[in-house]
Design a protein around this motif. Sequence first.
Motif, PDB file in Angstrom:
ATOM      1  N   PHE A   1       0.167 -14.659  -4.359  1.00 52.34           N
ATOM      2  CA  PHE A   1      -0.182 -13.056  -5.422  1.00 52.34           C
ATOM      3  C   PHE A   1      -0.447 -11.911  -4.134  1.00 52.34           C
ATOM      4  O   PHE A   1       0.175 -10.814  -4.127  1.00 52.34           O
ATOM      5  CB  PHE A   1      -1.230 -13.399  -6.371  1.00 52.34           C
ATOM      6  N   LEU A   2      -1.168 -12.400  -3.243  1.00 51.94           N
ATOM      7  CA  LEU A   2      -1.574 -11.511  -1.971  1.00 51.94           C
ATOM      8  C   LEU A   2      -0.536 -11.196  -1.376  1.00 51.94           C
ATOM      9  O   LEU A   2      -0.114 -10.150  -0.889  1.00 51.94           O
ATOM     10  CB  LEU A   2      -2.397 -12.001  -1.395  1.00 51.94           C
ATOM     11  N   VAL A   3       0.475 -12.176  -1.046  1.00 53.52           N
ATOM     12  CA  VAL A   3       1.681 -12.043  -0.002  1.00 53.52           C
ATOM     13  C   VAL A   3       2.753 -11.207  -1.048  1.00 53.52           C
ATOM     14  O   VAL A   3       3.261 -10.291  -0.487  1.00 53.52           O
ATOM     15  CB  VAL A   3       2.391 -13.360   0.257  1.00 53.52           C
ATOM     16  N   ILE A   4       3.097 -11.314  -2.090  1.00 56.71           N
ATOM     17  CA  ILE A   4       3.779 -10.603  -3.160  1.00 56.71           C
ATOM     18  C   ILE A   4       3.231  -9.016  -3.237  1.00 56.71           C
ATOM     19  O   ILE A   4       4.014  -8.190  -3.244  1.00 56.71           O
ATOM     20  CB  ILE A   4       3.789 -11.201  -4.136  1.00 56.71           C
ATOM     21  N   HIS A   5       2.153  -9.074  -3.106  1.00 54.14           N
ATOM     22  CA  HIS A   5       1.291  -7.593  -3.306  1.00 54.14           C
ATOM     23  C   HIS A   5       1.728  -6.923  -2.178  1.00 54.14           C
ATOM     24  O   HIS A   5       1.980  -5.674  -2.030  1.00 54.14           O
ATOM     25  CB  HIS A   5      -0.113  -7.879  -3.588  1.00 54.14           C
ATOM     26  N   LEU A   6       1.522  -7.461  -0.970  1.00 53.47           N
ATOM     27  CA  LEU A   6       1.675  -7.140   0.424  1.00 53.47           C
ATOM     28  C   LEU A   6       3.103  -6.686   0.703  1.00 53.47           C
ATOM     29  O   LEU A   6       3.424  -5.649   1.344  1.00 53.47           O
ATOM     30  CB  LEU A   6       1.094  -7.758   1.588  1.00 53.47           C
ATOM     31  N   VAL A   7       3.967  -7.504   0.292  1.00 54.63           N
ATOM     32  CA  VAL A   7       5.377  -7.267   0.483  1.00 54.63           C
ATOM     33  C   VAL A   7       6.073  -6.010  -0.421  1.00 54.63           C
ATOM     34  O   VAL A   7       6.695  -4.997  -0.215  1.00 54.63           O
ATOM     35  CB  VAL A   7       6.378  -8.546  -0.183  1.00 54.63           C
ATOM     36  N   LYS A   8       5.350  -5.671  -1.741  1.00 53.46           N
ATOM     37  CA  LYS A   8       5.596  -4.492  -2.546  1.00 53.46           C
ATOM     38  C   LYS A   8       5.047  -3.547  -1.962  1.00 53.46           C
ATOM     39  O   LYS A   8       5.669  -2.194  -2.260  1.00 53.46           O
ATOM     40  CB  LYS A   8       5.207  -4.771  -3.895  1.00 53.46           C
ATOM     41  N   LEU A   9       4.118  -3.507  -1.223  1.00 53.55           N
ATOM     42  CA  LEU A   9       3.213  -2.202  -0.552  1.00 53.55           C
ATOM     43  C   LEU A   9       4.299  -1.369   0.381  1.00 53.55           C
ATOM     44  O   LEU A   9       5.036  -1.822   0.933  1.00 53.55           O
ATOM     45  CB  LEU A   9       2.078  -2.546  -0.056  1.00 53.55           C
ATOM     46  N   GLN A  10       4.035  -0.158   0.354  1.00 55.67           N
ATOM     47  CA  GLN A  10       4.636   0.692   1.379  1.00 55.67           C
ATOM     48  C   GLN A  10       3.613   1.916   1.855  1.00 55.67           C
ATOM     49  O   GLN A  10       2.798   2.347   1.292  1.00 55.67           O
ATOM     50  CB  GLN A  10       6.021   1.640   0.605  1.00 55.67           C
ATOM     51  N   SER A  11       3.951   2.214   2.935  1.00 62.26           N
ATOM     52  CA  SER A  11       3.469   3.547   3.331  1.00 62.26           C
ATOM     53  C   SER A  11       4.214   4.530   3.896  1.00 62.26           C
ATOM     54  O   SER A  11       5.127   4.204   4.883  1.00 62.26           O
ATOM     55  CB  SER A  11       2.486   2.818   4.981  1.00 62.26           C
ATOM     56  N   LEU A  12       4.171   5.758   3.236  1.00 62.69           N
ATOM     57  CA  LEU A  12       4.937   6.697   3.590  1.00 62.69           C
ATOM     58  C   LEU A  12       6.531   6.269   3.293  1.00 62.69           C
ATOM     59  O   LEU A  12       7.413   6.904   3.669  1.00 62.69           O
ATOM     60  CB  LEU A  12       4.899   7.271   4.885  1.00 62.69           C
ATOM     61  N   GLY A  13       6.636   5.486   2.122  1.00 60.50           N
ATOM     62  CA  GLY A  13       7.851   4.780   1.796  1.00 60.50           C
ATOM     63  C   GLY A  13       8.508   3.992   2.886  1.00 60.50           C
ATOM     64  O   GLY A  13       9.746   3.242   2.905  1.00 60.50           O
ATOM     65  N   ARG A  14       7.755   3.399   3.977  1.00 54.75           N
ATOM     66  CA  ARG A  14       8.209   2.281   4.856  1.00 54.75           C
ATOM     67  C   ARG A  14       7.364   0.963   4.447  1.00 54.75           C
ATOM     68  O   ARG A  14       6.420   0.930   3.973  1.00 54.75           O
ATOM     69  CB  ARG A  14       7.756   2.915   6.404  1.00 54.75           C
ATOM     70  N   PRO A  15       8.239   0.027   4.691  1.00 56.52           N
ATOM     71  CA  PRO A  15       7.589  -1.646   4.602  1.00 56.52           C
ATOM     72  C   PRO A  15       6.367  -1.587   5.048  1.00 56.52           C
ATOM     73  O   PRO A  15       6.131  -1.557   6.260  1.00 56.52           O
ATOM     74  CB  PRO A  15       8.565  -2.338   4.671  1.00 56.52           C
ATOM     75  N   TYR A  16       5.515  -2.075   4.150  1.00 57.08           N
ATOM     76  CA  TYR A  16       3.944  -2.409   4.755  1.00 57.08           C
ATOM     77  C   TYR A  16       3.741  -3.545   5.688  1.00 57.08           C
ATOM     78  O   TYR A  16       3.048  -3.563   6.281  1.00 57.08           O
ATOM     79  CB  TYR A  16       2.973  -2.660   3.540  1.00 57.08           C
ATOM     80  N   LEU A  17       4.753  -4.666   5.293  1.00 54.37           N
ATOM     81  CA  LEU A  17       4.722  -5.816   6.164  1.00 54.37           C
ATOM     82  C   LEU A  17       5.692  -5.824   7.455  1.00 54.37           C
ATOM     83  O   LEU A  17       5.968  -6.906   7.866  1.00 54.37           O
ATOM     84  CB  LEU A  17       4.922  -7.021   5.440  1.00 54.37           C
ATOM     85  N   ALA A  18       6.280  -4.537   7.648  1.00 60.14           N
ATOM     86  CA  ALA A  18       7.290  -4.646   8.778  1.00 60.14           C
ATOM     87  C   ALA A  18       6.342  -4.956   9.812  1.00 60.14           C
ATOM     88  O   ALA A  18       5.302  -4.562  10.241  1.00 60.14           O
ATOM     89  CB  ALA A  18       7.909  -3.046   9.096  1.00 60.14           C
ATOM     90  N   PRO A  19       7.173  -5.613  11.042  1.00 58.72           N
ATOM     91  CA  PRO A  19       8.276  -6.062  11.273  1.00 58.72           C
ATOM     92  C   PRO A  19       8.638  -7.208  10.463  1.00 58.72           C
ATOM     93  O   PRO A  19       9.705  -7.946  10.995  1.00 58.72           O
ATOM     94  CB  PRO A  19       8.461  -6.239  12.586  1.00 58.72           C
ATOM     95  N   VAL A  20       7.750  -8.337   9.871  1.00 60.46           N
ATOM     96  CA  VAL A  20       7.827  -9.475   9.457  1.00 60.46           C
ATOM     97  C   VAL A  20       8.678  -9.292   8.211  1.00 60.46           C
ATOM     98  O   VAL A  20       9.463 -10.332   7.921  1.00 60.46           O
ATOM     99  CB  VAL A  20       6.413 -10.317   9.124  1.00 60.46           C
ATOM    100  N   TYR A  21       8.425  -8.462   7.468  1.00 55.82           N
ATOM    101  CA  TYR A  21       9.439  -8.212   6.082  1.00 55.82           C
ATOM    102  C   TYR A  21       9.583  -6.693   6.063  1.00 55.82           C
ATOM    103  O   TYR A  21       8.696  -6.120   5.766  1.00 55.82           O
ATOM    104  CB  TYR A  21       8.784  -8.661   4.743  1.00 55.82           C
ATOM    105  N   PRO A  22      10.946  -6.184   6.050  1.00 58.25           N
ATOM    106  CA  PRO A  22      11.769  -7.068   6.572  1.00 58.25           C
ATOM    107  C   PRO A  22      11.984  -7.449   8.020  1.00 58.25           C
ATOM    108  O   PRO A  22      11.227  -6.794   8.820  1.00 58.25           O
ATOM    109  CB  PRO A  22      13.179  -6.041   6.384  1.00 58.25           C
ATOM    110  N   PHE A  23      12.494  -8.583   8.200  1.00 53.68           N
ATOM    111  CA  PHE A  23      12.245  -9.216   9.534  1.00 53.68           C
ATOM    112  C   PHE A  23      12.925  -8.230  10.698  1.00 53.68           C
ATOM    113  O   PHE A  23      14.374  -7.962  10.540  1.00 53.68           O
ATOM    114  CB  PHE A  23      12.740 -10.474   9.722  1.00 53.68           C
ATOM    115  N   ARG A  24      12.418  -7.982  11.624  1.00 50.08           N
ATOM    116  CA  ARG A  24      12.888  -7.332  12.772  1.00 50.08           C
ATOM    117  C   ARG A  24      12.244  -7.895  14.228  1.00 50.08           C
ATOM    118  O   ARG A  24      11.073  -7.433  14.742  1.00 50.08           O
ATOM    119  CB  ARG A  24      12.514  -5.830  12.845  1.00 50.08           C
ATOM    120  N   MET A  25      13.124  -8.777  14.869  1.00 49.56           N
ATOM    121  CA  MET A  25      12.527  -9.545  15.943  1.00 49.56           C
ATOM    122  C   MET A  25      12.017  -8.654  17.289  1.00 49.56           C
ATOM    123  O   MET A  25      11.172  -8.749  17.796  1.00 49.56           O
ATOM    124  CB  MET A  25      13.711 -10.263  16.522  1.00 49.56           C
TER     125      MET A  25
END
Length: 503
Positions: free
Chosen positions: A436-460
């Motif tokens: 539940f914690l991971v799903i919640h963090l994946v859905k979060l955004q900051s100013l429209g940008r992914p909250y878990l970047a760069p892990v999700y979406p992944f960017r090496m």
Amino acid sequence: MKRKNQRKKHKDDFFPKKIDELEQIMQSKFENNQDLTFTIYEQDKGQRAAVFFIQYMVDIDQVKEYLLDPFLSSQDAWSTPSLKNDIPIADQATENTLEGILKGLLVGKVYIYVEGEDEALSYFLLNKKHRQLSKAENESVVLGPQIAFTESLITNMNVVRWSIRSTDLVMEKMMIGHKYPREVCLVYVKSVANQTDVNTIRQRLEDLDVDDVEDSTILMQLFSDSSSSMFPQFYATELSDRFTHDVKQGRIGVLTENSPSGVIGPSTFFSFFESTEDMYMRWNIGSFLRLLRFIAIIFSIFITPLYIAAVTYHFEIIPTHELITIGKSRAVVPFPPLFEAMILEFLIELLREAGARLPTKIGETIGIVGGVIIGQAIVEAGLTSSILIIIVALSALSSYTVPNYMMGASIRIIRFPMMILAGLFGLIGIMYGACFLVIHLVKLQSLGRPYLAPVYPFRMKDLNKALFRLPLQFQNRRFLSFRPKEPYRYNRQEARRKHDVDK
């Protein structure tokens, strides 16, 4: 959304007006308050002008020396164009509505109105008495600059301008709040910051429909992407160094009058585990400390729930000799592991809150002495086991490794539902909570940008900005997940090239 029923400006709100009529309006608006100074002056030819301001908002010495003396010594007929030349104050403007004048008075402006003119002259002569620049108290650092913001917006803007000496630095001022307006400043580097992010945060500020904004942290909650989440989506810092560093990387900052902290966005989950010290240390030391924080947070969230689940349901995962030790320690404890752990966690939070609210020296004494004495007394009374005290203490200690206070508070709160799930369902409950914690963090955004970047979406290419640090010669890219206009800070080949002294 802005108010739909905003009344249209009446024609009486505009100039020209009679001086006596203007004085009556001002006195009625401020309910005859004594701090409103409204003085009428008259020339020999019968021409009249009014100088008015709120007494405690302006610098009286500057008003007398730079405004009244040149104004009263002027030999020309009073008019708006002539006064612009006669009064040597650079920060001057004109206003032709009563609404604008009322807002200006509340932020420290002095107005001169010549009877019969279509507009009034305004001069910004704010009383600048405020707390001096000092060391940050809530964000302690060892290396690097330690200057903290103050409650003065002008001082904070000067600190930012002094740190970012570039013509590309943009500072946009605007007023927030209908009933009690307060000035805020949008800060970004126009050649680096993503224009979409700038427009988004500017629009969110303009659309705020509130009476007032007390602090930057309140403002941050008002324009966050998700108001129901306990995780902060914008980084609030009192360190000017951290603020300017993020702005130079392409993020957008917001400063608020009467607030000692600045807000940075967009931010990621990993931004809250970064410290300015990571930049000033050697890359391997900085990477180790950042990884240590991540490990400490995982330890803080899961170690106590794992103990509860193992002791309650899963004895088989505990080694035999440790199981005997735990059994002896719990032999005299009358409570189940869940209730026992909740008591200790509540005690830790109680000591932390008491230490934070008491004066500094007393708070330190309460935190150390109170924890030792109460912990020992609880064990001797048989209300808890000594092993659980060690686990809870290590869990609490790990949560304090987070550099950001708000994220640290969120991590501490997460432990409680995790412990309840572990006490009710064992390891399966912990897995449910983690998912539940991971799903919640994946859905979060900051100013429209992914909250878990760069892990999700992944960017090496961005991992070395979030999880660890590489040597400076490899840090030529900015955080690409935020799509800055200029993705590169410098040419890496030129930075790695070494020259002899004679060259």
